[in-house]
Scaffold this motif. Structure first.
Motif, mmCIF file in Angstrom:
data_model
loop_
_atom_site.group_PDB
_atom_site.id
_atom_site.type_symbol
_atom_site.label_atom_id
_atom_site.label_comp_id
_atom_site.label_asym_id
_atom_site.label_seq_id
_atom_site.Cartn_x
_atom_site.Cartn_y
_atom_site.Cartn_z
ATOM 1 N N ARG A 241 0.872 -1.032 -0.078
ATOM 2 C CA ARG A 241 0.049 -0.081 0.031
ATOM 3 C C ARG A 241 0.728 1.287 -0.159
ATOM 4 O O ARG A 241 1.819 1.478 0.783
ATOM 5 N N ILE A 242 0.599 2.209 -0.943
ATOM 6 C CA ILE A 242 0.875 3.598 -0.733
ATOM 7 C C ILE A 242 -0.124 4.384 -0.414
ATOM 8 O O ILE A 242 -1.095 4.605 -1.319
ATOM 9 N N GLY A 243 0.016 5.214 0.692
ATOM 10 C CA GLY A 243 -1.023 6.073 1.346
ATOM 11 C C GLY A 243 -2.350 5.178 1.560
ATOM 12 O O GLY A 243 -2.285 4.154 2.091
ATOM 13 N N ARG A 244 -3.377 5.431 0.637
ATOM 14 C CA ARG A 244 -4.772 4.395 0.896
ATOM 15 C C ARG A 244 -4.771 3.478 -0.321
ATOM 16 O O ARG A 244 -6.198 2.996 -0.378
ATOM 17 N N ARG A 245 -4.104 3.589 -1.334
ATOM 18 C CA ARG A 245 -4.130 2.606 -2.407
ATOM 19 C C ARG A 245 -3.391 1.557 -2.261
ATOM 20 O O ARG A 245 -2.203 1.591 -1.705
ATOM 21 N N ASP A 246 -3.798 0.520 -3.041
ATOM 22 C CA ASP A 246 -3.271 -0.793 -3.037
ATOM 23 C C ASP A 246 -2.518 -0.780 -4.215
ATOM 24 O O ASP A 246 -3.075 -0.207 -5.332
ATOM 25 N N VAL A 247 -1.290 -1.262 -4.396
ATOM 26 C CA VAL A 247 -0.547 -1.171 -5.481
ATOM 27 C C VAL A 247 0.089 -2.568 -5.674
ATOM 28 O O VAL A 247 0.479 -3.106 -4.646
ATOM 29 N N LEU A 248 0.169 -2.954 -6.935
ATOM 30 C CA LEU A 248 0.833 -4.134 -7.265
ATOM 31 C C LEU A 248 1.649 -4.010 -8.409
ATOM 32 O O LEU A 248 1.148 -3.483 -9.505
ATOM 33 N N ILE A 249 2.869 -4.381 -8.422
ATOM 34 C CA ILE A 249 3.617 -4.097 -9.906
ATOM 35 C C ILE A 249 4.415 -5.413 -9.950
ATOM 36 O O ILE A 249 5.216 -5.884 -9.079
ATOM 37 N N ARG A 250 3.799 -6.122 -11.123
ATOM 38 C CA ARG A 250 4.522 -7.633 -11.434
ATOM 39 C C ARG A 250 5.253 -7.528 -12.751
ATOM 40 O O ARG A 250 4.617 -7.213 -13.825
ATOM 41 N N VAL A 251 6.514 -8.134 -12.733
ATOM 42 C CA VAL A 251 7.580 -7.964 -14.007
ATOM 43 C C VAL A 251 7.747 -9.336 -14.213
ATOM 44 O O VAL A 251 8.250 -9.907 -13.412
ATOM 45 N N ASP A 252 7.822 -9.748 -15.524
ATOM 46 C CA ASP A 252 8.316 -10.926 -16.122
ATOM 47 C C ASP A 252 9.413 -10.779 -16.982
ATOM 48 O O ASP A 252 9.102 -9.776 -17.743
ATOM 49 N N GLN A 253 10.766 -11.179 -16.829
ATOM 50 C CA GLN A 253 11.766 -10.982 -17.595
ATOM 51 C C GLN A 253 12.087 -12.469 -18.261
ATOM 52 O O GLN A 253 12.944 -13.246 -17.761
ATOM 53 N N PRO A 254 11.492 -12.730 -19.245
ATOM 54 C CA PRO A 254 11.713 -14.165 -19.958
ATOM 55 C C PRO A 254 13.175 -14.143 -20.353
ATOM 56 O O PRO A 254 13.696 -13.463 -21.194
ATOM 57 N N PRO A 255 13.803 -15.247 -20.001
ATOM 58 C CA PRO A 255 15.272 -15.506 -20.118
ATOM 59 C C PRO A 255 15.653 -15.165 -21.696
ATOM 60 O O PRO A 255 16.798 -14.733 -21.895
ATOM 61 N N GLU A 256 14.991 -15.581 -22.502
ATOM 62 C CA GLU A 256 15.183 -15.624 -24.068
ATOM 63 C C GLU A 256 15.498 -14.229 -24.412
ATOM 64 O O GLU A 256 15.812 -13.816 -25.575
ATOM 65 N N ARG A 257 14.854 -13.118 -23.490
ATOM 66 C CA ARG A 257 14.814 -11.920 -24.107
ATOM 67 C C ARG A 257 15.694 -10.925 -23.237
ATOM 68 O O ARG A 257 15.617 -9.581 -23.189
ATOM 69 N N CYS A 258 16.506 -11.745 -22.435
ATOM 70 C CA CYS A 258 17.449 -10.879 -21.583
ATOM 71 C C CYS A 258 19.026 -11.137 -21.811
ATOM 72 O O CYS A 258 19.436 -12.028 -22.615
#
Length: 316
Positions: A241-258
């Motif tokens: 949570r930041i302040g009164r808001r729920d926050v979700l940040i999900r990141v996928d880094q596929p190995p073949e693109r890294c």
């Protein structure tokens, strides 16, 4: 140039040892998801002569990315109009150019938006943290010439950013994401554990900045202490949570693109950064949702046994 922009762009290194200054740009073709990462850095070792180096990584629409390096070469503090000029690479006001073996770039960029302060502006200006970053052009449009193995790639209104880092070296471990959310909205987030003694025992601190409908949020720029960081090379997320808001940040880094590249700190320490400009990013902010497929810019940096093997995917 107003005071805010000058503070963001002005070179910080004036000759002190034990410092690291970085200029980087990441840009994506919204039509094909092809992307480019250009990283330029000045390293002033704690003992030894300062030097400049960098690399360019090409992420084709299909197939593995490849990295070509330039430098190192001796360097002095910047004294001209350009922010970085060394080893054939230039970063300056609305321009980005250079060459590294099979990759060459001659690009211009424009952004009418104000800098995005991932860390508090005061911390940047007074060097209150071991390291800090500012995105001086968070919604930049890039145009110009890009050449890969002698073949031209048209760069016409590719979207990306230009950013500036300064401090004593890289974090002990970190995650970073830059996501163009569309319509001028953007997300910039860094979660990091300092390499400094004492601070290196803490949980990752998350610095999160959204620019939505022209307004920056959260307004303070302070670390978001109620965000939990789950850190992995292929998958990582920030949730809480930041302040009164729920926050979700999900990141996928596929190995073949890294790519996984080794960095050297001013104190001689090593870390490995796994980067992609083709990440999948899912974001929840209160009741708003964004899904960025294959055009997110992201990386994870780790040290020691936790670090992956270096894999630049550069043809020999």
């Amino acid at each position: 140039m107003d005071g805010e922009m000058h503070s963001a762009v002005a070179p910080r290194w004036r000759g002190k040892p034990g410092r690291l200054e970085v200029w980087y740009s990441t840009l994506t073709d919204p039509a094909t998801r092809a992307a480019l990462w250009v990283h330029c850095e000045t390293v002033a070792p704690a003992a030894g002569e300062p030097y400049a180096l960098g690399w360019a990584t090409w992420f084709p629409p299909d197939g593995p990315p490849r990295t070509e390096r330039f430098g190192p070469e001796p360097v002095q503090p910047s004294s001209g109009p350009d922010w970085f000029r060394a080893a054939g690479a230039v970063v300056g006001p609305e321009k980005l150019s250079g060459h590294a073996r099979s990759i060459a770039w001659d690009l211009s960029w424009k952004d009418t938006a104000a800098p995005l302060w991932t860390f508090p502006r005061l911390a940047w200006e007074r060097e209150l943290l071991p390291g800090a970053q500012v995105v001086l052009a968070p919604t930049a449009d890039f145009t110009g010439a890009l050449t890969i193995d002698g073949s031209a790639v048209a760069v016409d209104n590719w979207r990306g950013n230009v950013a500036h880092i300064y401090g004593h070296g890289n974090a002990k471990r970190w995650a970073w994401v830059h996501a163009d959310l569309g319509d001028g909205d953007v997300l910039e987030a860094v979660a990091a554990v300092s390499h400094k003694p004492g601070l290196n025992r803490l949980a990752p601190l998350a610095f999160i900045r959204f620019r939505i409908d022209g307004k920056d949020w959260p307004t303070s720029g302070l670390p978001s202490l109620r965000m939990r960081t789950t850190l992995g090379v292929q998958h990582w997320q920030l949730e809480g949570r930041i302040g009164r808001r729920d926050v979700l940040i999900r990141v996928d880094q596929p190995p073949e693109r890294c790519v996984s590249l080794e960095y050297t700190d001013p104190d001689g320490g090593k870390c490995v950064c796994t980067n992609t400009e083709q990440a999948d990013v899912y974001v929840e902010l209160g009741d708003r949702r964004w899904a960025v497929q294959g055009t997110g810019h992201a990386e994870v940096g780790l040290r020691g046994a936790d670090a992956p093997a270096v894999n630049e995917r550069t043809p020999q």
